[in-house]
Design a protein around this motif. Structure first.
Motif: not given
Length: 131
Positions: A61, A63-70, A110, A114, A116
């Motif tokens: 994955a 991830r962005d700076e917040d740790g969210d998968i993009y 999925n 979402r 994960i």
């Protein structure tokens, strides 16, 4: 050129690769696409641009700076340094940073639309043998 190779289900590996289009395409199994996983560092993530379309296995994955998968990279990829107009050796400090970032293989699920990512458990080792 010195790069960091990441394959699905495996730990990152330091490699030497020719900095020629054919060698780069061979490393990812097709046409290359370059992503920039860290906007603050001169590094390119080179992957197969058709990896998802061709059904290559999900690898890691992004991830962005917040740790969210993009995004999720499919198939083999590697990281190289970015020079003025070409790829260059990935500096040692970036090898360490990205080897840690991509150290743990992942599986993806999925759940309600979402995605994960779950780390793949490392296999126990006893007496030097994997079980």
């Amino acid at each position: 050129m010195k790069a960091l190779k990441i394959e699905p289900g495996k730990a990152p590996e330091r490699i030497d690769i020719d900095n020629e289009l054919e060698a780069l395409q061979d490393a990812v199994g097709g046409y290359i696409q370059v992503l920039y996983p860290d906007p603050h560092r001169p590094v390119g993530l080179i992957c197969n641009e058709e990896g998802k379309l061709r059904g290559l296995p999900a690898n890691r994955a992004l991830r962005d700076e917040d740790g969210d998968i993009y995004d999720i990279v499919a198939g083999n990829f590697f990281l190289a340094g970015i020079g003025e107009d070409d790829f260059i050796d990935l500096p040692d400090e970036l090898v360490e940073q990205f080897a840690e970032q991509f150290r743990q293989p992942e599986v993806f699920v999925n759940v309600g639309g979402r995605i994960i990512a779950y780390p793949v458990a490392e296999e126990p080792v006893q007496d030097g043998m994997s079980y």
